[in-house]
Write a protein that holds these residues in place. Structure first.
Motif, mmCIF file in Angstrom:
data_model
loop_
_atom_site.group_PDB
_atom_site.id
_atom_site.type_symbol
_atom_site.label_atom_id
_atom_site.label_comp_id
_atom_site.label_asym_id
_atom_site.label_seq_id
_atom_site.Cartn_x
_atom_site.Cartn_y
_atom_site.Cartn_z
ATOM 1 N N UNK A 188 70.861 -50.365 43.899
ATOM 2 C CA UNK A 188 71.720 -49.213 44.193
ATOM 3 C C UNK A 188 72.952 -49.634 44.990
ATOM 4 N N UNK A 189 72.784 -50.544 45.936
ATOM 5 C CA UNK A 189 73.884 -50.876 46.840
ATOM 6 C C UNK A 189 74.881 -51.873 46.255
ATOM 7 N N UNK A 190 74.423 -52.778 45.396
ATOM 8 C CA UNK A 190 75.330 -53.825 44.912
ATOM 9 C C UNK A 190 75.435 -53.884 43.384
ATOM 10 N N UNK A 191 74.281 -53.950 42.712
ATOM 11 C CA UNK A 191 74.319 -54.162 41.260
ATOM 12 C C UNK A 191 74.901 -52.961 40.537
ATOM 13 N N UNK A 192 74.499 -51.749 40.931
ATOM 14 C CA UNK A 192 74.998 -50.546 40.265
ATOM 15 C C UNK A 192 76.510 -50.382 40.406
ATOM 16 N N UNK A 193 77.114 -50.545 41.594
ATOM 17 C CA UNK A 193 78.589 -50.451 41.670
ATOM 18 C C UNK A 193 79.298 -51.505 40.834
ATOM 19 N N UNK A 194 78.737 -52.729 40.794
ATOM 20 C CA UNK A 194 79.363 -53.780 39.994
ATOM 21 C C UNK A 194 79.303 -53.433 38.508
ATOM 22 N N UNK A 195 78.152 -52.950 38.039
ATOM 23 C CA UNK A 195 78.030 -52.566 36.635
ATOM 24 C C UNK A 195 78.948 -51.393 36.296
ATOM 25 N N UNK A 196 79.013 -50.410 37.183
ATOM 26 C CA UNK A 196 79.851 -49.236 36.930
ATOM 27 C C UNK A 196 81.322 -49.630 36.817
ATOM 28 N N UNK A 197 81.797 -50.461 37.732
ATOM 29 C CA UNK A 197 83.195 -50.899 37.687
ATOM 30 C C UNK A 197 83.472 -51.726 36.441
ATOM 31 N N UNK A 198 82.527 -52.578 36.068
ATOM 32 C CA UNK A 198 82.703 -53.394 34.860
ATOM 33 C C UNK A 198 82.803 -52.516 33.615
ATOM 34 N N UNK A 199 81.967 -51.487 33.536
ATOM 35 C CA UNK A 199 82.001 -50.594 32.378
ATOM 36 C C UNK A 199 83.322 -49.839 32.321
ATOM 37 N N UNK A 200 83.832 -49.390 33.459
ATOM 38 C CA UNK A 200 85.109 -48.676 33.478
ATOM 39 C C UNK A 200 86.239 -49.542 32.936
ATOM 40 N N UNK A 201 86.316 -50.787 33.392
ATOM 41 C CA UNK A 201 87.394 -51.659 32.928
ATOM 42 C C UNK A 201 87.185 -52.088 31.482
ATOM 43 N N UNK A 202 85.944 -52.208 31.054
ATOM 44 C CA UNK A 202 85.687 -52.551 29.658
ATOM 45 C C UNK A 202 86.135 -51.426 28.732
ATOM 46 N N UNK A 203 85.830 -50.183 29.096
ATOM 47 C CA UNK A 203 86.259 -49.038 28.284
ATOM 48 C C UNK A 203 87.786 -48.960 28.237
ATOM 49 N N UNK A 204 88.427 -49.156 29.386
ATOM 50 C CA UNK A 204 89.895 -49.121 29.411
ATOM 51 C C UNK A 204 90.489 -50.210 28.528
ATOM 52 N N UNK A 205 89.927 -51.404 28.595
ATOM 53 C CA UNK A 205 90.457 -52.516 27.815
ATOM 54 C C UNK A 205 90.319 -52.257 26.315
ATOM 55 N N UNK A 206 89.144 -51.783 25.893
ATOM 56 C CA UNK A 206 88.926 -51.501 24.476
ATOM 57 C C UNK A 206 89.840 -50.379 24.004
ATOM 58 N N UNK A 207 89.983 -49.334 24.820
ATOM 59 C CA UNK A 207 90.841 -48.201 24.457
ATOM 60 C C UNK A 207 92.297 -48.636 24.305
ATOM 61 N N UNK A 208 92.793 -49.430 25.222
ATOM 62 C CA UNK A 208 94.191 -49.836 25.169
ATOM 63 C C UNK A 208 94.448 -50.780 24.005
ATOM 64 N N UNK A 209 93.519 -51.684 23.704
ATOM 65 C CA UNK A 209 93.691 -52.567 22.540
ATOM 66 C C UNK A 209 93.733 -51.751 21.251
ATOM 67 N N UNK A 210 92.893 -50.744 21.153
ATOM 68 C CA UNK A 210 92.900 -49.885 19.968
ATOM 69 C C UNK A 210 94.217 -49.124 19.856
ATOM 70 N N UNK A 211 94.730 -48.652 20.998
ATOM 71 C CA UNK A 211 95.980 -47.878 20.991
ATOM 72 C C UNK A 211 97.171 -48.765 20.656
ATOM 73 N N UNK A 212 97.177 -50.000 21.153
ATOM 74 C CA UNK A 212 98.290 -50.906 20.844
ATOM 75 C C UNK A 212 98.380 -51.159 19.331
ATOM 76 N N UNK A 213 97.223 -51.291 18.688
ATOM 77 C CA UNK A 213 97.251 -51.497 17.229
ATOM 78 C C UNK A 213 97.761 -50.249 16.514
ATOM 79 N N UNK A 214 97.334 -49.075 16.956
ATOM 80 C CA UNK A 214 97.769 -47.842 16.305
ATOM 81 C C UNK A 214 99.250 -47.565 16.551
#
Length: 372
Positions: A188-214
């Motif tokens: 709860x104190x360390x692993x969960x915040x790291x995973x949550x932040x990683x997922x946020x940046x992964x979603x942003x990266x995938x979304x922006x790459x898709x938008x750049x192609x479109x």
């Protein structure tokens, strides 16, 4: 080689004491300057993310100003007396305060990553949610939640913390908490915040790459404008800066966390003590990241230093150069909007040609008309 009662070499303890004193000095001055620069700049005060950015150095100032000297003093005591001479409750209290402030730092990075995700995916909602009142309530809840993760354990509710001399830090007492409870608390104190932040940046990266192609093949003006706004949110200096701070956090924290969870500090004492130094190092790197990776924060820092030391000309900011840099950034955005793949409606309209009154008088004069 001389060692203390728990096998730590005196040379290494002396190095740790010197190192944490330097981290405390640099971290206190750097984080204080970063908070002042962010609050001083009128341009940054208008941004919704600035309060979160101020919260990052603000929670680290007590750690650097109080926690680092205390740890350095403990290392010196172990050199001369073999062990720490402070009572157990004093050690627990200082470590709990440091752990709470470190928890606030991690959760602030998570909050900023989530805010950037909302800005990229739902920009209209982002403007509605990021109001000063909502942001203040957001930060209060963040501090309260971080404190609730450690204060009950310090008060021996659901477990108890004790200072472990072999580990040189506090840990959950094995008699008061099972191994499953320890693993859940670490998650709860360390692993969960790291995973949550990683997922946020992964979603942003995938979304922006898709938008750049479109964007390269899009012909609709409204769609192209929306896509360019999303790309600008991703390219914003806040997103880049928080990403670098997050990577620094992972680099400095994960090795320390692995040895702590697996309880390998007795087998690798030298490595464990050096990982303490790496773990503390992250607390003085945030201001450096601000200055290196963000031109806006770098300018705000120079302005703050220029007002603190007006007699030194090295901190003077050239207003003309800053305006040119802003014009270049706006030009890049306009080029992005008026790219070949976007609609012609996005290009700036032609300028109107205005005639002076003298020309109109000459054209309307009957003598000139008769001559023609």
């Amino acid at each position: 080689m001389e060692t203390d009662l728990y096998g730590y070499p005196h040379v290494l303890l002396g190095f740790m004491a010197f190192f944490v004193f330097i981290i405390g000095l640099v971290g206190t001055v750097g984080n204080l300057l970063a908070a002042m620069a962010l609050l001083y700049s009128p341009k940054l005060r208008q941004r919704s993310a600035t309060l979160f950015m101020v919260n990052l150095p603000a929670c680290l100032i007590p750690v650097c100003a109080l926690g680092m000297p205390m740890f350095g003093a403990a290392c010196i005591q172990r050199i001369y007396y073999g062990s720490v001479m402070l009572p157990n409750w004093v050690c627990v209290m200082f470590f709990v305060i440091g752990l709470i402030l470190g928890q606030v730092h991690i959760h602030t990075i998570c909050a900023l990553a989530f805010n950037r995700l909302i800005a990229v995916l739902l920009p209209a909602w982002y403007k509605r949610l990021m109001k000063p009142t909502i942001i203040k309530l957001y930060l209060i809840g963040l501090w309260v939640y971080s404190a609730l993760l450690w204060l009950p354990l310090a008060c021996r509710l659901g477990g108890s913390l004790r200072y472990v001399p072999e580990e040189m830090m506090v840990s959950l007492d094995e008699k008061s908490a099972s191994r499953a409870l320890k693993g859940l608390h670490v998650f709860i104190t360390y692993i969960l915040p790291i995973l949550f932040t990683s997922i946020c940046y992964l979603i942003m990266y995938v979304k922006v790459r898709f938008i750049r192609r479109k964007t390269r093949t899009s012909r609709a003006s409204v769609v192209a404008m929306t896509k360019s706004n999303i790309i600008r949110q991703w390219d914003d200096h806040v997103t880049r800066t928080i990403l670098v701070i997050y990577l620094v956090l992972i680099t400095c924290s994960v090795p320390h966390l692995i040895i702590h969870v697996l309880q390998l500090y007795n087998k690798h004492q030298v490595t464990w003590l050096l990982l303490h130094a790496v773990f503390w190092l992250q607390f003085c790197l945030d201001p450096i990241v601000y200055v290196i990776f963000s031109r806006v924060y770098r300018r705000a820092t120079l302005e703050c230093l220029g007002n603190l030391f007006p007699n030194l000309g090295i901190f003077q900011v050239n207003v003309v150069d800053s305006r040119k840099s802003e014009e270049k950034s706006n030009l890049r955005v306009n080029n992005l909007i008026s790219s070949p793949g976007s609609s012609k409606h996005l290009r700036p309209p032609p300028q109107k040609i205005e005639f002076s009154s003298e020309v109109h008088r000459d054209l309307l004069d009957p003598k000139n008309v008769a001559r023609s």
